[in-house]
Scaffold this motif. Structure first.
Motif, PDB file in Angstrom:
ATOM      1  N   VAL A  95       0.709  -1.024   0.072  1.00  0.00           N
ATOM      2  CA  VAL A  95      -0.055   0.119   0.204  1.00  0.00           C
ATOM      3  C   VAL A  95       0.700   1.122  -0.127  1.00  0.00           C
ATOM      4  O   VAL A  95       1.849   1.502   0.821  1.00  0.00           O
ATOM      5  N   ILE A  96       0.783   1.947  -0.878  1.00  0.00           N
ATOM      6  CA  ILE A  96       1.502   3.508  -1.106  1.00  0.00           C
ATOM      7  C   ILE A  96       0.663   4.683  -0.863  1.00  0.00           C
ATOM      8  O   ILE A  96      -0.297   4.904  -1.914  1.00  0.00           O
ATOM      9  N   PRO A  97       0.686   5.439   0.095  1.00  0.00           N
ATOM     10  CA  PRO A  97      -0.006   6.401   0.235  1.00  0.00           C
ATOM     11  C   PRO A  97       0.834   7.552  -0.819  1.00  0.00           C
ATOM     12  O   PRO A  97       1.882   7.682  -0.787  1.00  0.00           O
ATOM     13  N   ILE A  98       0.070   8.314  -1.765  1.00  0.00           N
ATOM     14  CA  ILE A  98       0.759   9.439  -2.506  1.00  0.00           C
ATOM     15  C   ILE A  98      -0.092  10.530  -2.184  1.00  0.00           C
ATOM     16  O   ILE A  98      -1.358  10.826  -2.215  1.00  0.00           O
ATOM     17  N   ILE A  99       0.733  11.459  -1.713  1.00  0.00           N
ATOM     18  CA  ILE A  99       0.082  12.643  -1.034  1.00  0.00           C
ATOM     19  C   ILE A  99      -0.090  13.674  -2.286  1.00  0.00           C
ATOM     20  O   ILE A  99       0.723  14.378  -2.735  1.00  0.00           O
ATOM     21  N   LEU A 100      -1.381  13.917  -2.534  1.00  0.00           N
ATOM     22  CA  LEU A 100      -1.896  14.748  -3.859  1.00  0.00           C
ATOM     23  C   LEU A 100      -1.897  16.336  -3.038  1.00  0.00           C
ATOM     24  O   LEU A 100      -1.211  17.097  -3.663  1.00  0.00           O
ATOM     25  N   ARG A 101      -2.606  16.336  -1.980  1.00  0.00           N
ATOM     26  CA  ARG A 101      -2.819  17.836  -1.416  1.00  0.00           C
ATOM     27  C   ARG A 101      -2.537  17.874  -0.089  1.00  0.00           C
ATOM     28  O   ARG A 101      -2.621  16.685   0.621  1.00  0.00           O
ATOM     29  N   GLU A 102      -2.156  19.160   0.543  1.00  0.00           N
ATOM     30  CA  GLU A 102      -2.010  19.037   1.953  1.00  0.00           C
ATOM     31  C   GLU A 102      -3.271  18.843   2.498  1.00  0.00           C
ATOM     32  O   GLU A 102      -4.334  19.285   2.197  1.00  0.00           O
ATOM     33  N   PRO A 117       5.126  11.868  -2.936  1.00  0.00           N
ATOM     34  CA  PRO A 117       6.721  11.851  -3.293  1.00  0.00           C
ATOM     35  C   PRO A 117       7.515  11.795  -1.938  1.00  0.00           C
ATOM     36  O   PRO A 117       6.954  11.927  -0.738  1.00  0.00           O
ATOM     37  N   ARG A 118       8.841  11.682  -2.226  1.00  0.00           N
ATOM     38  CA  ARG A 118       9.840  12.013  -0.988  1.00  0.00           C
ATOM     39  C   ARG A 118       9.519  12.895  -0.083  1.00  0.00           C
ATOM     40  O   ARG A 118       9.066  14.090  -0.221  1.00  0.00           O
ATOM     41  N   ASN A 119       9.863  12.642   1.126  1.00  0.00           N
ATOM     42  CA  ASN A 119       9.442  13.448   2.287  1.00  0.00           C
ATOM     43  C   ASN A 119       8.065  13.849   2.587  1.00  0.00           C
ATOM     44  O   ASN A 119       7.394  14.744   3.223  1.00  0.00           O
ATOM     45  N   ALA A 120       7.081  13.047   1.747  1.00  0.00           N
ATOM     46  CA  ALA A 120       5.731  13.307   1.857  1.00  0.00           C
ATOM     47  C   ALA A 120       4.957  14.687   1.419  1.00  0.00           C
ATOM     48  O   ALA A 120       4.059  15.238   2.048  1.00  0.00           O
ATOM     49  N   GLU A 135       8.643  11.501 -10.071  1.00  0.00           N
ATOM     50  CA  GLU A 135       9.366  10.857  -8.718  1.00  0.00           C
ATOM     51  C   GLU A 135       8.286   9.796  -8.035  1.00  0.00           C
ATOM     52  O   GLU A 135       8.832   8.803  -7.643  1.00  0.00           O
ATOM     53  N   VAL A 136       7.044  10.011  -8.358  1.00  0.00           N
ATOM     54  CA  VAL A 136       5.949   8.986  -8.049  1.00  0.00           C
ATOM     55  C   VAL A 136       6.101   7.746  -8.724  1.00  0.00           C
ATOM     56  O   VAL A 136       6.308   6.679  -8.251  1.00  0.00           O
TER      57      VAL A 136
END
Length: 150
Positions: A95-102, A117-120, A135-136
């Motif tokens: 499971v990979i969280p991909i942080i789209l928006r803050e 991405p790196r450092n979320a 990066e993703v």
């Protein structure tokens, strides 16, 4: 395993960002390393709830496209995320969280997982979104290559 099967969990409010990310995964699809599925592949007459859960259970990689709308979705929280984390815990899916928006997410069940991405850093906060999506895609490819050689 000859290829990885990726399920994308996202809120429809983030569809434009999901569509953009899909373009960056196209290289992996063309290389034969992955197949992908998200709910836009549903066809008329299908039972959407059952089909979504069937596809999620087939996946060995589950992408969580994280935003305030993702976290606010009852269907995602009760169905998709619950099943994704269950599969993570039993070791049957990555499971990979991909942080789209803050948004607030660091106290949620998926916060213990390495995010992209790196450092979320949220994708929407990158000066160059191409860099963020690349990066993703590179991170996903590293995981796929690892899985295919295991």
């Amino acid at each position: 395993m000859s290829k990885a099967y990726i399920f994308t969990s996202y809120a429809h409010e983030d569809e434009a960002l999901k569509t953009e990310m899909d373009k960056y995964l196209k290289v992996l699809k063309r290389s034969g390393k992955i197949d992908t599925w998200n709910d836009r592949a549903l066809i008329p007459g299908q039972e959407w709830d059952k089909t979504i859960m069937d596809e999620l259970n087939k996946a060995n990689i589950i992408l969580l496209l994280v935003s305030v709308d993702f976290n606010a979705s009852d269907f995602i929280w009760e169905k998709e995320l619950a099943e994704a984390m269950r599969r993570h815990e039993e070791g049957t899916a990555y499971v990979i969280p991909i942080i789209l928006r803050e948004c607030q997410w660091t106290s949620l069940p998926y916060a213990k997982l390495q995010a992209l991405p790196r450092n979320a850093q949220p994708i929407t906060e990158f000066a160059n979104r191409d860099s963020a999506f690349t990066e993703v895609a590179n991170g996903i490819e590293r995981l796929v290559d690892y899985m295919l050689t295991k």
